[in-house]
Design a protein around this motif. Structure first.
Motif, PDB file in Angstrom:
ATOM      1  N   GLU A 340      -6.548   9.140  -0.955  1.00 35.75           N
ATOM      2  CA  GLU A 340      -6.166   8.626  -2.266  1.00 35.75           C
ATOM      3  C   GLU A 340      -7.193   7.622  -2.801  1.00 35.75           C
ATOM      4  N   ARG A 341      -7.349   7.658  -4.111  1.00 31.71           N
ATOM      5  CA  ARG A 341      -8.302   6.754  -4.764  1.00 31.71           C
ATOM      6  C   ARG A 341      -7.840   5.312  -4.633  1.00 31.71           C
ATOM      7  N   GLU A 342      -8.741   4.446  -4.216  1.00 29.28           N
ATOM      8  CA  GLU A 342      -8.428   3.028  -4.057  1.00 29.28           C
ATOM      9  C   GLU A 342      -8.780   2.274  -5.333  1.00 29.28           C
ATOM     10  N   ALA A 343      -8.011   1.285  -5.641  1.00 24.86           N
ATOM     11  CA  ALA A 343      -8.290   0.461  -6.818  1.00 24.86           C
ATOM     12  C   ALA A 343      -9.609  -0.291  -6.628  1.00 24.86           C
ATOM     13  N   GLY A 344     -10.433  -0.288  -7.658  1.00 22.80           N
ATOM     14  CA  GLY A 344     -11.699  -1.017  -7.598  1.00 22.80           C
ATOM     15  C   GLY A 344     -12.726  -0.402  -6.676  1.00 22.80           C
ATOM     16  N   LEU A 345     -12.565   0.887  -6.331  1.00 21.10           N
ATOM     17  CA  LEU A 345     -13.476   1.515  -5.368  1.00 21.10           C
ATOM     18  C   LEU A 345     -14.895   1.617  -5.918  1.00 21.10           C
ATOM     19  N   GLY A 346     -14.998   1.948  -7.213  1.00 21.85           N
ATOM     20  CA  GLY A 346     -16.323   2.066  -7.804  1.00 21.85           C
ATOM     21  C   GLY A 346     -17.088   0.763  -7.769  1.00 21.85           C
TER      22      GLY A 346
END
Length: 365
Positions: A340-346
C-alpha cells in the motif's frame, strides 16, 4: 548547429536551431528575385556546413585533445578556432589571403559561402547573410563562455569532448531541486554536463531504492529500462555498475561520450572497451541458437558488436534521457515495494536521494 533552408513559398532564406525543447526559426533574408532555386539551396547547404564547422570548435575544443596527449590534433583544432577571424574576409573576397588555399575547414566553408553569394548577387541580401554568419560566430563564442541564452541556446543539445566543473555544478543544482529531471536540465545547461550530473543522481536513486527493495543497483536499472531504447539502457547500466565500484562520475561518463564522438568521426577511441564487449557479444549470439542443429552457414555469420553504447549523433543527449528515465524507474520500484502507498512516500524518496547524492559529492567532478 544552425541549419539553413529555403522557404520556396515566401522566397526567403531561413535559419533554425534547437533549444533542447523545440526548434526556433528566423528569417535571414528575402532571396533576390533573380535567384535560381539550385543556387539558393546550395547557399543554404554551404551556410549549414560553415555553422557545423564553427560549432565543432565548441564540441571538440583543443584543450580536450591536448589533455589526451594528442598534440597534432590539438594544434589542428587551435588553427580552426583561430580562423574565426578570417571568416568575414573569406566570404567578402577581400583581404591579402583570400586567393590562397584555405588553411582550415572553416576557411574553406566560408569561401564557398562567399562564392554562392557572388552567384546570387551582392547588395542588401549579401549584407544580411554576412550579418547572420557573424551572429553565428558570436553564438559559438557565447557558448564557450557558458552563456546559453539567445542563439547560443543551441549549445545545450551538443555533445562535447570536455565539460567544465561550473556547468556540472549548475546541472547538479537543478537535479538537487528536482531529482526527477526538470525541464531546465535539457534547456539551461549543456547536455554533456547534464549527463554527468544525472549519472550522479541516478546512482544515488539506485542506492536508495536498493536499500528499500533488496535489489542490486544494476538490476534496478535493467528492470526499469525503456524497452524501446535498449542500447541507451546499456549505457545507463554501465554507468551505475562503474559508480557502484567507486568510479568518479565525470571521468567515466566522459569516456562513454568521447568514445561515441570518436565513432561518429569514424575513429575508435575505446578499443579496450570494445575488446571487453566482443566475448559478451559472442555469448549472446550463442544464446540465440536453437537446441537443434543450427541453420546452414549460421556459425559463419559474424555477431554484431556495437562500437558504442550511445547514439553517435547525439551521445550526451541519448545518455541523459536514459539516466533520467532510470531515476523515474527507481521511484516506481521504490513506490511499489511494500504494498500500500505510504503517506509522504514521494517526499521521503527525494530526501533520501538527496542525502545519498550529497554523501558522494566528492566523486561527482
Amino acid at each position: 548547429m544552425t541549419r539553413y533552408a529555403i522557404d520556396l513559398v515566401q522566397g526567403t532564406l531561413v535559419a533554425h536551431w534547437s533549444t533542447g525543447l523545440g526548434d526556433i526559426a528566423v528569417t535571414v533574408a528575402r532571396l533576390p528575385s533573380s535567384a535560381r532555386e539550385h543556387d539558393s539551396l546550395r547557399l543554404a547547404a554551404r551556410m549549414t556546413r560553415l555553422s557545423r564547422d564553427c560549432w565543432r570548435c565548441y564540441t571538440h575544443p583543443a584543450s580536450a585533445a591536448l589533455n589526451r596527449g594528442s598534440g597534432i590534433a590539438g594544434t589542428r583544432r587551435l588553427r580552426e578556432r583561430d580562423s574565426f577571424g578570417a571568416v568575414l574576409s573569406r566570404i567578402d573576397g577581400h583581404g591579402t589571403c583570400v586567393d590562397a588555399a584555405p588553411r582550415t575547414r572553416i576557411e574553406g566553408s566560408a569561401r564557398q559561402v562567399g562564392q554562392s553569394l557572388r552567384t546570387l548577387g551582392t547588395g542588401p541580401f549579401a549584407d544580411l547573410v554576412i550579418s547572420d554568419v557573424l551572429c553565428e560566430l558570436d553564438a559559438v563564442e557565447q557558448a564557450e563562455r557558458g552563456d546559453f541564452t539567445g542563439r547560443a541556446r543551441q549549445a545545450v543539445t551538443l555533445s562535447c569532448e570536455d565539460v567544465s566543473p561550473p556547468q556540472i555544478a549548475s546541472a547538479d543544482a537543478l537535479l538537487r531541486e528536482d531529482p526527477f529531471g526538470p525541464v531546465g536540465l535539457f534547456t539551461r545547461v549543456g547536455c554533456t554536463a547534464a549527463a554527468v550530473a544525472a549519472a550522479h543522481w541516478l546512482y544515488a536513486a539506485t542506492a536508495v531504492t536498493s536499500e528499500r527493495t533488496g535489489l542490486h543497483p544494476t538490476q534496478l536499472v535493467m528492470d526499469g529500462a525503456d524497452p524501446a531504447r535498449p542500447a541507451a539502457a546499456d549505457g545507463a547500466l554501465q554507468v551505475v555498475a562503474a559508480l557502484h565500484l567507486g568510479a568518479r562520475t565525470r571521468e567515466f561518463v566522459m569516456i562513454l561520450i568521447r568514445n561515441a564522438l570518436q565513432v561518429a568521426d569514424g575513429n575508435l577511441f575505446g578499443a579496450p572497451f570494445l575488446l571487453q564487449r566482443i566475448p559478451a557479444s559472442e555469448e549472446a549470439g550463442d544464446g540465440t541458437r536453437a537446441e537443434s542443429e543450427p541453420a546452414e552457414g549460421y556459425r559463419d555469420q559474424p555477431q554484431d558488436v556495437p562500437l558504442t553504447l550511445l547514439d553517435p549523433a547525439r551521445p550526451a543527449s541519448d545518455l541523459l534521457e536514459s539516466l533520467v528515465h532510470g531515476i523515474q524507474g527507481c521511484w516506481e520500484a521504490y513506490e511499489r515495494h511494500g504494498g500500500e502507498r505510504e503517506a509522504g512516500l514521494g517526499a521521503r524518496f527525494v530526501d533520501e536521494v538527496r542525502e545519498k547524492a550529497a554523501a558522494r559529492q566528492a566523486l561527482l567532478q
